[in-house]
Design a protein around this motif. Structure first.
Motif, PDB file in Angstrom:
ATOM      1  N   GLY A   1     -10.075  14.300  73.072  1.00  0.00           N
ATOM      2  CA  GLY A   1     -10.196  15.494  73.821  1.00  0.00           C
ATOM      3  C   GLY A   1      -8.990  16.389  73.116  1.00  0.00           C
ATOM      4  O   GLY A   1      -9.202  17.672  73.037  1.00  0.00           O
ATOM      5  N   ALA A   2      -7.990  15.916  72.761  1.00  0.00           N
ATOM      6  CA  ALA A   2      -6.913  16.832  71.991  1.00  0.00           C
ATOM      7  C   ALA A   2      -7.653  17.331  70.485  1.00  0.00           C
ATOM      8  O   ALA A   2      -7.282  18.610  70.504  1.00  0.00           O
ATOM      9  CB  ALA A   2      -5.683  15.957  71.644  1.00  0.00           C
ATOM     10  N   GLN A   3      -8.506  16.483  69.982  1.00  0.00           N
ATOM     11  CA  GLN A   3      -8.755  17.159  68.783  1.00  0.00           C
ATOM     12  C   GLN A   3      -9.917  18.270  69.102  1.00  0.00           C
ATOM     13  O   GLN A   3      -9.887  19.437  68.472  1.00  0.00           O
ATOM     14  CB  GLN A   3      -9.694  16.028  68.198  1.00  0.00           C
ATOM     15  CG  GLN A   3     -10.405  16.509  66.713  1.00  0.00           C
ATOM     16  CD  GLN A   3      -9.557  16.804  65.691  1.00  0.00           C
ATOM     17  OE1 GLN A   3      -8.101  16.113  65.777  1.00  0.00           O
ATOM     18  NE2 GLN A   3      -9.884  17.610  64.779  1.00  0.00           N
ATOM     19  N   ASP A   4     -10.762  17.993  70.214  1.00  0.00           N
ATOM     20  CA  ASP A   4     -11.534  19.202  70.767  1.00  0.00           C
ATOM     21  C   ASP A   4     -10.856  20.472  71.046  1.00  0.00           C
ATOM     22  O   ASP A   4     -11.410  21.522  70.912  1.00  0.00           O
ATOM     23  CB  ASP A   4     -12.454  18.771  71.793  1.00  0.00           C
ATOM     24  CG  ASP A   4     -13.412  17.753  71.431  1.00  0.00           C
ATOM     25  OD1 ASP A   4     -13.737  17.544  70.155  1.00  0.00           O
ATOM     26  OD2 ASP A   4     -13.842  16.893  72.382  1.00  0.00           O
ATOM     27  N   GLU A   5      -9.464  20.207  71.845  1.00  0.00           N
ATOM     28  CA  GLU A   5      -8.714  21.369  72.133  1.00  0.00           C
ATOM     29  C   GLU A   5      -8.242  22.158  70.802  1.00  0.00           C
ATOM     30  O   GLU A   5      -8.179  23.525  70.665  1.00  0.00           O
ATOM     31  CB  GLU A   5      -7.526  20.991  73.132  1.00  0.00           C
ATOM     32  CG  GLU A   5      -6.722  21.924  73.530  1.00  0.00           C
ATOM     33  CD  GLU A   5      -7.327  22.910  74.408  1.00  0.00           C
ATOM     34  OE1 GLU A   5      -6.595  24.011  74.586  1.00  0.00           O
ATOM     35  OE2 GLU A   5      -8.555  22.714  74.870  1.00  0.00           O
ATOM     36  N   ARG A   6      -7.845  21.124  69.883  1.00  0.00           N
ATOM     37  CA  ARG A   6      -7.312  22.086  68.557  1.00  0.00           C
ATOM     38  C   ARG A   6      -8.345  22.608  67.912  1.00  0.00           C
ATOM     39  O   ARG A   6      -8.169  23.672  67.387  1.00  0.00           O
ATOM     40  CB  ARG A   6      -6.836  20.635  67.646  1.00  0.00           C
ATOM     41  CG  ARG A   6      -5.538  20.360  68.201  1.00  0.00           C
ATOM     42  CD  ARG A   6      -4.699  19.325  67.035  1.00  0.00           C
ATOM     43  NE  ARG A   6      -5.514  18.282  66.647  1.00  0.00           N
ATOM     44  CZ  ARG A   6      -5.242  17.226  67.111  1.00  0.00           C
ATOM     45  NH1 ARG A   6      -4.300  17.067  68.177  1.00  0.00           N
ATOM     46  NH2 ARG A   6      -5.992  16.083  66.946  1.00  0.00           N
ATOM     47  N   GLN A   7      -9.589  22.288  68.020  1.00  0.00           N
ATOM     48  CA  GLN A   7     -10.715  22.865  67.247  1.00  0.00           C
ATOM     49  C   GLN A   7     -10.996  24.237  67.967  1.00  0.00           C
ATOM     50  O   GLN A   7     -11.468  25.295  67.505  1.00  0.00           O
ATOM     51  CB  GLN A   7     -12.026  22.039  67.281  1.00  0.00           C
ATOM     52  CG  GLN A   7     -11.983  20.720  66.279  1.00  0.00           C
ATOM     53  CD  GLN A   7     -12.959  19.893  66.354  1.00  0.00           C
ATOM     54  OE1 GLN A   7     -14.115  20.113  67.026  1.00  0.00           O
ATOM     55  NE2 GLN A   7     -13.102  18.941  65.280  1.00  0.00           N
ATOM     56  N   ARG A   8     -10.861  23.975  69.523  1.00  0.00           N
ATOM     57  CA  ARG A   8     -11.200  25.331  70.176  1.00  0.00           C
ATOM     58  C   ARG A   8     -10.191  26.338  69.923  1.00  0.00           C
ATOM     59  O   ARG A   8     -10.567  27.534  69.839  1.00  0.00           O
ATOM     60  CB  ARG A   8     -11.151  24.957  71.858  1.00  0.00           C
ATOM     61  CG  ARG A   8     -11.465  26.120  72.668  1.00  0.00           C
ATOM     62  CD  ARG A   8     -11.588  25.775  73.991  1.00  0.00           C
ATOM     63  NE  ARG A   8     -10.093  25.694  74.382  1.00  0.00           N
ATOM     64  CZ  ARG A   8      -9.114  26.491  74.551  1.00  0.00           C
ATOM     65  NH1 ARG A   8      -9.491  27.925  74.596  1.00  0.00           N
ATOM     66  NH2 ARG A   8      -7.859  26.220  74.856  1.00  0.00           N
ATOM     67  N   LEU A   9      -8.771  25.992  70.035  1.00  0.00           N
ATOM     68  CA  LEU A   9      -7.751  27.037  69.543  1.00  0.00           C
ATOM     69  C   LEU A   9      -7.929  27.473  68.110  1.00  0.00           C
ATOM     70  O   LEU A   9      -7.951  28.633  67.902  1.00  0.00           O
ATOM     71  CB  LEU A   9      -6.354  26.308  70.008  1.00  0.00           C
ATOM     72  CG  LEU A   9      -6.177  25.921  71.165  1.00  0.00           C
ATOM     73  CD1 LEU A   9      -4.740  25.222  71.359  1.00  0.00           C
ATOM     74  CD2 LEU A   9      -6.052  27.179  71.935  1.00  0.00           C
ATOM     75  N   ALA A  10      -8.426  26.517  67.253  1.00  0.00           N
ATOM     76  CA  ALA A  10      -8.488  27.199  65.882  1.00  0.00           C
ATOM     77  C   ALA A  10      -9.817  28.321  65.667  1.00  0.00           C
ATOM     78  O   ALA A  10      -9.612  29.245  65.202  1.00  0.00           O
ATOM     79  CB  ALA A  10      -8.824  25.934  65.078  1.00  0.00           C
TER      80      ALA A  10
END
Length: 319
Positions: free
Chosen positions: A236-245
């Motif tokens: 989930g944290a990785q997905d959030e980082r990808q979304r923010l990126a």
């Protein structure tokens, strides 16, 4: 965020560690009494031959021999030698195999035959060694299959009561009938215990092993569950980082596109006085706005500031 929400909820309804703990407590409370009985029985099997041999030996040398020491030779020396042989026989044929859990049916049968022979020989010197003969009843529980155990009880009862009632000579019919009755009742009473033990003890020991394996499996499942939760949260944290990126990328792309447009317009209007400065000022505002959005949306910005104040963007955060 959906992925993070899934990661925060237990996958299997209840915590595996709680299930493991409750199951372990229930199994321990249900089997504690039986396990205690097995431990007491094992200790009794180990100690009984030594206790009976010591008791009979002390009784013989205290009571059977004259107080003045007459008759110590040769009967006393012979009995002492037989006691030493009996002790070694019990040590290597019974105690050590039981402690190492290496007692097998054939060696157990050989030990029982030797034990009876030693008991009969000792009782030719004094009937007090019938106390040691009682150890045959305890060892009969270790004979497998259970029919051999009952045969061991019968043999022990015949040796014990035959010596006490002196039936090896010419017994009267009443003495013989009493002897047969005692042997029959004694064999039946102790034989029932052997049959029940032979059927229930292996099952209880296997059940104890299965309970231990179940507890270990539940604890392992609890560890796997914790790993799954950690992986879900990391995902989930990785997905959030990808979304923010992605958002940062879109914002920067729009800002850079606006800057290019303004610079191109400034280039085209370079011949018109005042318009070039206006387009350059707009491009500068767009660049500052894009930089502000990039700093605001970058989750790694604060942690990536070095001691010199210069911000760097490692590959992991930049992605």
């Amino acid at each position: 965020m959906r992925e993070a929400g899934i990661g925060e909820r237990p996958f299997f309804g209840a915590s595996e560690s709680d299930i493991a703990e409750e199951t372990a407590i229930a199994n321990r409370s249900r089997l504690a009494w039986r396990n205690e009985q097995l431990r007491v029985w094992d200790v009794l099997q180990l100690v009984t031959p030594w206790l009976l041999l010591t008791t009979a030996t002390v009784m013989y040398f205290v009571s059977a021999l004259p107080a003045e020491g007459e008759g110590l030779w040769p009967d006393g020396a012979a009995v002492l030698g037989l006691v030493v042989v009996s002790a070694l026989w019990v040590l290597f044929g019974h105690t050590l195999p039981m402690r190492r859990r290496t007692l097998r049916p054939v060696p157990a049968g050989v030990f029982f035959v030797g034990l009876m022979a030693l008991c009969v020989t000792l009782m030719t010197y004094s009937d007090v060694f019938l106390v040691f003969t009682v150890a045959g009843f305890f060892h009969a529980y270790l004979l497998r299959p259970w029919l051999l155990g009952i045969l061991g009880v019968l043999t022990t009862s015949v040796v014990l009561n035959g010596s006490v009632m002196h039936v090896w000579g010419a017994p009267t019919p009443d003495v013989l009938a009493e002897f047969l009755l005692i042997v029959t009742v004694q064999t039946a009473a102790i034989g029932v215990g052997i049959v029940l033990t032979a059927r229930t003890e292996p099952e209880e020991r296997r059940r104890e092993e299965l309970v231990d394996r179940l507890e270990a499996a539940l604890h392992e499942n609890a560890g796997l569950h914790a790993q799954l939760v950690a992986q879900a949260r990391e995902s989930g944290a990785q997905d959030e980082r990808q979304r923010l990126a992605g958002e940062i990328h879109d914002t920067l792309a729009q800002g850079l596109a606006g800057i290019i447009t303004q610079l191109q317009a400034a280039e085209r209007s370079s011949s018109v006085a005042g318009q070039t400065e206006e387009h350059v000022a707009r491009a500068l505002r767009l660049a500052r706005s894009s930089l502000t959005e990039a700093r605001r949306g970058d989750p790694c910005r604060r942690s990536l500031q070095g001691s010199s104040g210069e911000r760097t963007f490692p590959t992991r955060c930049a992605r």
